[in-house]
Design an enzyme around this catalytic site. Structure first.
Site, PDB file in Angstrom:
ATOM      1  N   LYS A   1      31.094  -0.994  -0.716  1.00  0.00           N
ATOM      2  CA  LYS A   1      30.455   0.326  -0.661  1.00  0.00           C
ATOM      3  C   LYS A   1      29.102   0.218   0.050  1.00  0.00           C
ATOM      4  O   LYS A   1      28.563  -0.886   0.199  1.00  0.00           O
ATOM      5  CB  LYS A   1      30.250   0.853  -2.085  1.00  0.00           C
ATOM      6  CG  LYS A   1      29.281   0.023  -2.905  1.00  0.00           C
ATOM      7  CD  LYS A   1      29.224   0.494  -4.360  1.00  0.00           C
ATOM      8  CE  LYS A   1      28.261  -0.335  -5.156  1.00  0.00           C
ATOM      9  NZ  LYS A   1      28.732  -0.541  -6.541  1.00  0.00           N
TER      10      LYS A   1
ATOM     11  N   TYR B   1      -4.812  -1.031   6.901  1.00  0.00           N
ATOM     12  CA  TYR B   1      -5.310   0.179   6.235  1.00  0.00           C
ATOM     13  C   TYR B   1      -5.954  -0.122   4.887  1.00  0.00           C
ATOM     14  O   TYR B   1      -5.445  -0.935   4.114  1.00  0.00           O
ATOM     15  CB  TYR B   1      -4.155   1.152   5.993  1.00  0.00           C
ATOM     16  CG  TYR B   1      -3.590   1.765   7.239  1.00  0.00           C
ATOM     17  CD1 TYR B   1      -4.363   2.613   8.024  1.00  0.00           C
ATOM     18  CD2 TYR B   1      -2.283   1.493   7.619  1.00  0.00           C
ATOM     19  CE1 TYR B   1      -3.828   3.179   9.181  1.00  0.00           C
ATOM     20  CE2 TYR B   1      -1.742   2.067   8.764  1.00  0.00           C
ATOM     21  CZ  TYR B   1      -2.527   2.905   9.541  1.00  0.00           C
ATOM     22  OH  TYR B   1      -1.996   3.463  10.673  1.00  0.00           O
TER      23      TYR B   1
END
Ligand SMILES: *Cc1c(COP(=O)(O)O)cnc(C)c1O
Length: 373
Positions: free
Chosen positions: A36, A267
């Protein structure tokens, strides 16, 4: 049009998947390949093809749409859709493409029966029971009603049955596994005495490897196929020790430069150099599925050595400390998963820094373009 912005390269070693499948078959019973979600990010069609070469005759995908895609690729094996039928289109497609849906709701039975009867068709299904996962499936209390319904609707023909284990990878929950197995075996007996002889499966990867009691006529193997040990970090660790990871993920180095003592990087200035350092900027970030939670925590493998992430992971870039690694240069390769030598990164290493499980690491990184060997 989908624009290609990814820079990650995902390499899948299909021979590792075949090796892992052979290990899972050693217990001597039938093993369904659970493929899956694009085979946990490893490539639906390619993995099915590899497992087929090892003799797998049943595949389990998630949605009926995935099953249709697999069938259209030319596969003739049995295909199960674990998520079952979500709408009428799923019902039509399950009939048309010979897909066995998991069924755990009376609403699904009614919807399917009206589609199938209108077409004068028949369909094979897999019954799904809830024995402790409390997610999908008929409860044991619904068994009598279910048996009555099935007897009255012979156009819907159950051939498989299953339940799913909640705790098979955790030694602290062996009793829970035992209770699920007992309840499921009670359900099987009731079905049998009502005349339904079904191929039953209960075990997932950890169940196959550890619990004799849950090995039935068939098993459903997922994560272990891809070489992550579902038992790692437990006292059962060694039982999964022969599995080989199949996914390797790498990217290019976009810059190598000095970070002077006292300078911050990325950042928020969450990392400041305590001495003169050399950093490499690698082309990987959260847009590629490389989690921001790896900021200041994760590591990559460059030239066989480990390089720690410094500062925040950005959208498409991440900085790593290469001060002690020789010969790092622009255009070189950094491995986010896999790599060579002592610095090689295992699925468990990466999932640990990421604070998640190997399943999620594979699914997210596996969404990048793949090559196969
Ligand atoms: C995903 C899944 C499996 C496989 O589980 P693993 O732990 O990956 O082996 C088996 N059964 C069902 C119903 C699943 O959804």
């Amino acid at each position: 049009m989908t624009i290609e912005y990814n820079t990650l390269e995902v390499e899948i070693d299909l021979s590792a998947i075949r090796h892992n499948y052979r290990i899972l078959c050693e217990k001597g019973t039938k093993v369904y390949g659970v493929i899956k979600a694009d085979a946990y990010g490893h490539g639906l069609i390619e993995v099915a093809d590899a497992l087929s070469k090892e003799g797998a005759d049943t595949f389990a995908v998630g949605t009926v749409n995935e099953a249709v895609e697999l069938r259209k690729s030319g596969r003739g094996e049995r295909i199960i859709a674990l998520l079952g039928l979500l709408n009428e289109t799923d019902c039509f497609n399950a009939v048309k493409y010979n897909v066995i849906p998991f069924i755990g709701e009376f609403e699904q039975l009614e919807m399917l029966s009206s589609v199938v009867s209108a077409q004068g068709q028949k369909i094979e299904i897999s019954l799904k029971f809830d024995t402790g996962m409390s997610r999908l499936g008929f409860s044991v209390d619904e068994l009598d009603q279910l048996i009555d319904w099935l007897k009255a609707n012979p156009q819907i023909s159950p051939v498989l049955t299953s339940s799913h284990l909640a705790t098979s990878d955790d030694p602290a929950y062996e009793d829970y596994v035992g209770a699920q197995a007992d309840q499921f075996s009670h359900i099987l007996k009731e079905l049998e005495s009502a005349g339904f002889e079904l191929e039953a499966s209960l075990a997932n990867s950890a169940g196959i490897l550890v619990h004799d009691k849950v090995r039935l006529m068939a098993q459903r193997a997922g994560i272990a196929l891809y070489g992550a040990n579902p038992l790692s970090g437990t006292k059962w660790n060694e039982i999964g020790g022969r599995l080989i990871p199949a996914m390797q993920v790498s990217t290019k180095i976009a810059s190598v430069h000095t970070l002077k003592k006292g300078r911050s990087i990325s950042y928020g200035c969450t990392y400041t150099a305590e001495k003169d350092m050399t950093v490499a900027i690698v082309c990987a970030g959260y847009a590629d599925g490389y989690s921001r939670s790896l900021s200041n925590t994760g590591q990559v493998c460059i030239n066989g050595k480990r390089a720690k992430i410094v500062g925040r992971v950005c959208m498409q870039l991440t900085a790593v400390d290469v001060t002690d690694i020789p010969d790092v240069s622009f255009g070189g390769r950094a491995y986010l998963l896999g790599g060579e030598g002592e610095g090689k990164i295992s699925p468990d290493d990466l999932a640990g820094w990421w604070e998640t499980i190997t399943y999620e690491v594979f699914c997210l990184l596996g969404q990048n373009p793949k090559t196969f060997k």
